[in-house]
Design a protein around this motif. Structure first.
Motif, PDB file in Angstrom:
ATOM      1  N   HIS A  65       0.859  -1.185   0.000  1.00  0.00           N
ATOM      2  CA  HIS A  65       0.000   0.000   0.000  1.00  0.00           C
ATOM      3  C   HIS A  65       0.889   1.227   0.000  1.00  0.00           C
ATOM      4  O   HIS A  65       2.075   1.164   0.341  1.00  0.00           O
ATOM      5  N   TYR A  66       0.303   2.359  -0.352  1.00  0.00           N
ATOM      6  CA  TYR A  66       1.088   3.590  -0.419  1.00  0.00           C
ATOM      7  C   TYR A  66       1.376   4.133   0.962  1.00  0.00           C
ATOM      8  O   TYR A  66       0.557   4.032   1.880  1.00  0.00           O
ATOM      9  N   GLU A  67       2.545   4.694   1.103  1.00  0.00           N
ATOM     10  CA  GLU A  67       2.896   5.410   2.317  1.00  0.00           C
ATOM     11  C   GLU A  67       1.952   6.620   2.428  1.00  0.00           C
ATOM     12  O   GLU A  67       1.865   7.421   1.490  1.00  0.00           O
ATOM     13  N   SER A  70       2.691  10.382   0.973  1.00  0.00           N
ATOM     14  CA  SER A  70       3.760  10.447  -0.023  1.00  0.00           C
ATOM     15  C   SER A  70       3.200  10.896  -1.371  1.00  0.00           C
ATOM     16  O   SER A  70       2.023  10.701  -1.660  1.00  0.00           O
ATOM     17  N   GLY A  71       4.062  11.492  -2.158  1.00  0.00           N
ATOM     18  CA  GLY A  71       3.654  11.925  -3.489  1.00  0.00           C
ATOM     19  C   GLY A  71       2.758  13.154  -3.459  1.00  0.00           C
ATOM     20  O   GLY A  71       2.625  13.839  -2.452  1.00  0.00           O
ATOM     21  N   HIS A  72       2.147  13.382  -4.617  1.00  0.00           N
ATOM     22  CA  HIS A  72       1.268  14.531  -4.732  1.00  0.00           C
ATOM     23  C   HIS A  72      -0.157  14.087  -4.441  1.00  0.00           C
ATOM     24  O   HIS A  72      -0.607  13.068  -4.927  1.00  0.00           O
TER      25      HIS A  72
ATOM     26  N   SER B 491       2.794   3.934  -9.878  1.00  0.00           N
ATOM     27  CA  SER B 491       2.021   4.650  -8.872  1.00  0.00           C
ATOM     28  C   SER B 491       1.427   5.909  -9.474  1.00  0.00           C
ATOM     29  O   SER B 491       1.846   6.389 -10.524  1.00  0.00           O
ATOM     30  N   ASP B 493       0.687   9.860  -9.104  1.00  0.00           N
ATOM     31  CA  ASP B 493       1.136  11.090  -8.459  1.00  0.00           C
ATOM     32  C   ASP B 493       2.355  10.886  -7.572  1.00  0.00           C
ATOM     33  O   ASP B 493       2.483  11.510  -6.525  1.00  0.00           O
ATOM     34  N   GLY B 494       3.208   9.979  -7.954  1.00  0.00           N
ATOM     35  CA  GLY B 494       4.473   9.834  -7.241  1.00  0.00           C
ATOM     36  C   GLY B 494       4.402   9.273  -5.843  1.00  0.00           C
ATOM     37  O   GLY B 494       5.332   9.432  -5.058  1.00  0.00           O
ATOM     38  N   ALA B 495       3.303   8.615  -5.493  1.00  0.00           N
ATOM     39  CA  ALA B 495       3.223   8.032  -4.154  1.00  0.00           C
ATOM     40  C   ALA B 495       4.163   6.847  -4.046  1.00  0.00           C
ATOM     41  O   ALA B 495       4.368   6.113  -5.011  1.00  0.00           O
ATOM     42  N   ARG B 496       4.757   6.697  -2.865  1.00  0.00           N
ATOM     43  CA  ARG B 496       5.674   5.580  -2.647  1.00  0.00           C
ATOM     44  C   ARG B 496       4.974   4.459  -1.887  1.00  0.00           C
ATOM     45  O   ARG B 496       4.038   4.701  -1.127  1.00  0.00           O
TER      46      ARG B 496
END
Lengths: 438, 528
Positions: A65-67, A70-72, B491, B493-496
């Motif tokens: 799953h995404y942190e 994070s990101g935009h 991913s 929008d650049g999500a990690r």
């Protein structure tokens, strides 16, 4: 088209299997928690259910799953009050999460720990584990108080199996008398008289009117018999049973322990397990158990449980002082005619030279005459246990008590180096119990 | 009078509530005619339940024209509800410790009073099983039946996602089979061995669904046949009599074609569990079957995860319409309606973002509000509505429009299509934008003329599973070399990916694959 189904009587605990698998998974952590709480809890409270925290490590269920953060990102939120496009809000310091979203701790509890409650059964199961108790004993200890059904009067509702025939018939009879229900005999007599008259070939006018009267009377009586039933639902009575706890006597349990500096944490922990086990056993047999804690160095005093296990004293070791104190308390508060007295003593075996003589005298003349059971444990090092393999040799106190044990069947003694050694001390006690029940 | 409690409950935003219906005085006198009431007082019996069911059915089928699976309503106790929680609501499920974990944590929260239990649980099956709690009062039972047995039921039967991806008739049989299979494996190979596979499979469950292509529908008979076939093959493998050159050849051509890089493997593959089941070099047949089971379970729940807002919105809309109709017909008392509306209001409350109770968008509130709003737009549109929704504004037949909505949309497209400027204003919605590197959130749009479209767009994206969940695919396998499995994560929008979980999940993947697995994100260089 629709179906209603009543599932409430279906067996519960459908997820017991899952729960068992889960406990096995966190076994080590749970076991640690149990051990810790045995150390911390009061003896009488040991067998409560226990809240356990386990670290998430072993039971995390990871997935990709995404942190968060994070990101935009762009998120829509409700409840705008004064914001305009372009307004800026400072981000909450990382870590607190700022209450945005409900990421992370869906499982409740903290991020790193998972909390749940062990039932009494599960707790005892783990507590018993390294005491090496036989299964039968475990079962007896885990049982809660036994009940026996006892007659408790009558009620007007109940199961057919509990029908009280006598009481029902008595009520029916009383009601029939009160309402003047004609009985069989009365009607039969009238009928036979009527038959007699009917057989007369040419009845006289008196006989005629008598016959008429008889017919009316019979009809009236049969009508009443129909209207007033022989047994009415009102009459029916059922036996009522109440579950009554088995009457149990009172018991007092003396815990005696040497608290001089030679008794360390390990010794005290073992002693506590020893006391807990005796207490569990007594709890099963007695309604009310009082606990008396006597600690001693070169003198003895009665203390509360916390002081008993947690405070240290300095000084020599004179065991007889504790026996004196116990003797005094028995005389003062627990007359042996009313109380079942149990005693458990733990020590590392040290005693002031020459004092053991006095101990023997006290035991023989006073204490053993009054107590149901006396258990003594000497806590030794695992290393010591190796060469003290024979029971015959040992320090002065040990040899003294051995002489007492030889004469009194209800005196038990044992050397203990690890939790598994404790149970054999009580073996006799449990054996007796099982015999009694069997 | 009956309307009053609703408004006191939501006095902050009474507009968000359903558009007020006309309430002529005549209606009240009907409600006070006690002889017509379906029930009186809080206690329920099977008799009153049955009567209430019939009355609800009249409205739901006769008036709304819903199309439902046959209902099977089961009354359960609170302990049984806890049991149901722990097996993801299904009446039967294979055994695994993670369900036990859910159980102990739910139990603790319930016993401490941190959380009440759900009033009902409903299962997408045919017959449609719903569990009602015995503690519910009769008005609550009425609400719950209208909500679940009709609202959810209709949605399950009609929404295109459920029609396409789930098999309501077969699911209970399949779970029965799964449970049997898992416990058989436990007996045969030990609980721990089974657990190890299931642990790894569970970690990959979110990545164990087909998103674009409908896999074949497994019927129970096919499953059993497959099972027997696998067992037979297994026996053949250890029986040396069979192990002749001929059998060897046959096996090479049938079961090992996965290892021939030239044929069979269809890359990229989005369904990791499917890929492992088919091509993992180390798994035994029973282990492949376990992967298959978890994969089917994941697939079964996938539509529910995509339609939370719509599913709850549909159920709330239906129960709201039904109970108001019941009251209008004089079938339930004012008191019962008040109790129902009180519960209803609790459920569809949306706390503001700065409210301590805020925990994200409430799907009940959003779904219900949009559906009520559709009804308003269809029957009584404003000029704004006509401009925004030329397709259905003022069409008049709100029942038809809503039923069409329930069939054809999922959360993301539903919001995209039907969230109106009025609702955006009512909810006071605004959009916050930020980047990982920034120390600020920036308010990008608010509930005004310039923001409506963008807010609607952003909210739809917030409900789009493909934006929320990482898209991870198998892109390559080094079949001839060291057998490394290559995955790629695209991913948005650049999500990690969260680091700790990424590593832990990869470990599970390696466990099932048997060899190294590498995961690259957005074209960066491969890390182990």
């Amino acid at each position: 088209m629709s179906h209603f189904i009543d599932r409430r009587l279906n067996p519960k605990d459908k997820s017991l299997g899952n729960r068992r698998r889960f406990l096995r998974r966190v076994r080590k952590q749970v076991k640690d928690a149990v051990n810790k709480s045995v150390r911390q809890r009061a003896i009488a409270d040991v067998d409560r259910s226990e809240r356990v925290r386990v670290p998430y490590d072993g039971i995390r269920e990871p997935s990709f799953h995404y942190e968060p953060g994070s990101g935009h990102q762009e998120r829509v939120l409700p409840g705008n009050k004064e914001f305009k496009p372009g307004d800026r809000l400072r981000k909450p310091p990382s870590g607190s999460g700022g209450g945005r979203g409900n990421q992370g701790s869906e499982d409740g509890g903290g991020e790193d720990e998972f909390m749940f409650v062990l039932s009494r059964e599960e707790f005892l199961e783990l507590f018993f584990e390294d005491l090496e108790l036989p299964d039968l004993v475990k079962q007896t200890l885990k049982e809660v108080e036994s009940f026996e059904p006892r007659r408790a009067g009558y009620s007007s509702s109940g199961a057919p199996a509990n029908l009280a025939v006598q009481a029902t018939m008595r009520n029916a009879l009383g009601r029939r008398l009160a309402l003047r229900r004609p009985n069989d005999r009365e009607v039969l007599e009238l009928q036979s008289e009527l038959f007699g008259l009917e057989r007369v070939a040419e009845p006289s006018p008196e006989q005629r009117s008598r016959m008429q009267a008889l017919r009316e009377e019979i009809e009236e009586k049969s009508r009443r018999r129909k209207a007033i039933p022989y047994i009415d639902p009102l009459d029916v009575r059922y036996k009522v049973f109440e579950q009554e706890p088995q009457p149990n006597a009172h018991a007092v349990m003396f815990c005696l322990m040497d608290v001089s500096a030679s008794m360390g944490e390990r010794e005290k922990d073992l002693a506590k397990r020893f006391f807990v086990l005796l207490h569990l056993f007594l709890q099963k047999r007695y309604d009310r158990i009082e606990l008396v804690f006597i600690r001693h160095t070169h003198n003895a005093q009665e203390v509360d449980e916390d002081t008993f296990f947690h405070s240290r004293e300095t000084g020599g070791t004179v065991v007889s002082t504790a026996l004196d104190e116990m003797q005094r308390i028995i005389a003062q508060r627990y007359p042996p005619s009313e109380w079942n007295i149990y005693a458990a003593q733990a020590s590392d075996g040290d005693n002031f030279p020459g004092d053991s003589e006095r101990c023997e005298q006290l035991m023989r003349n006073e204490i053993m005459r009054r107590v149901q059971y006396f258990a003594y444990i000497e806590i030794i090092d695992e290393a010591e246990a190796e060469f003290l393999s024979s029971d015959d040799n040992g320090v002065e106190l040990w040899r003294t008590y051995q002489r007492v044990a030889a004469d009194w069947a209800n005196f038990e003694m044992k050397r203990i180096a690890k939790p598994g050694d404790i149970y054999p001390v009580f073996r006799e006690l449990f054996a007796r119990e099982n015999q009694m029940e069997g | 009078m009956a309307k009053a409690p609703t408004q006191t409950q939501t006095q902050k935003k009474p507009r968000r509530k359903a558009p007020a219906k006309g309430k002529p005085a005549a209606r009240r006198s009907a409600a006070n005619d006690r002889s017509k009431l379906l029930f009186d007082g809080p206690d329920w019996t099977f008799d009153t339940m049955e009567r209430a069911y019939r009355a609800i059915e009249d409205i739901a089928i006769g008036d709304l024209g819903l199309d439902i699976y046959p209902n099977q309503i089961e009354i359960i106790s609170s302990e049984q509800m806890l049991d149901a929680y722990s097996s993801t609501g299904m009446p039967l499920m294979y055994r695994h410790w993670s369900f036990g974990k859910t159980f102990v944590s739910e139990e603790r929260k319930y016993r401490k009073g941190l959380r009440g239990l759900a009033y009902e649980i409903i299962i997408n099956s045919s017959p449609c099983i719903s569990y009602n709690m015995e503690d519910n009062t009769m008005p609550m039972q009425t609400l719950v039946m209208a909500h679940a047995a009709f609202g959810h039921n209709h949605f399950f039967k009609n929404n295109h996602l459920f029609r396409m991806w789930t098999d309501a008739e077969g699911i209970l049989d399949y779970l029965e089979y799964a449970r049997g299979f898992v416990s058989e494996c436990e007996e045969r190979y030990g609980e721990r061995a089974v657990e190890a596979v299931l642990d790894s499979a569970h970690a990959l469950m979110p990545n164990g669904v087909f998103r674009y292509e409908r896999p074949s529908r497994p019927t129970l008979r096919e499953e059993r046949a497959r099972h027997r076939e696998r067992l037979a093959q297994e026996e053949a493998e250890v029986n040396y009599l069979w192990d002749t050159l001929k059998a060897h050849k046959a096996r090479k051509s049938s079961s090992s074609d996965g290892f021939d890089p030239a044929q069979g493997v269809d890359l990229p593959e989005e369904n990791l569990l499917y890929f492992l089941e088919q091509y993992s070099p180390i798994l035994k047949n029973w282990q492949r079957e376990l992967l298959r089971i978890t994969r089917h379970v994941a697939q079964y729940f996938y539509p529910q995860r995509q339609t939370k807002v719509m599913n709850e919105g549909c159920a709330c809309f239906v129960h709201y319409h039904v109970v108001n109709e019941l009251h209008r017909k004089g079938l339930i008392s004012d008191g019962a309606l008040m109790e129902i509306l009180h519960q209803h209001t609790n459920v569809v409350t949306q706390p503001d973002f700065d409210d301590p109770r805020f925990s994200g968008t409430n799907p009940y509130a959003l779904g219900f509000a949009i559906m009520q709003d559709i009804k308003r737009v269809v029957t009584d549109p404003t000029d704004e509505d006509r401009e925004w929704f030329p397709g259905h504004a003022g069409k008049g037949d709100w029942r038809g429009v809503l039923k069409d909505v329930w069939v054809n949309f999922r959360d993301e497209s539903f919001i995209q299509q039907y969230l109106s400027p009025k609702l955006i204003r009512d909810f006071h919605m605004f959009a916050l934008e930020t980047d990982e590197s920034e120390r600020f959130y920036t308010v990008s749009h608010i509930q005004d003329e310039r923001g409506y479209r963008e807010i609607r767009q952003a909210l739809a994206r917030n409900h789009d599973l493909s934006m929320i969940e990482p898209d991870i695919q198998v892109v390559g396998v080094d079949f001839l070399g060291d057998r490394t499995l290559h995955l790629a994560c695209q991913s948005t929008d650049g999500a990690r990916l969260a680091e700790a979980d990424r590593e832990a999940t990869l470990a599970h993947l390696r466990h099932l694959w048997g060899f190294d697995v590498s995961l690259t994100q957005d074209g960066e260089n491969s890390r182990d």
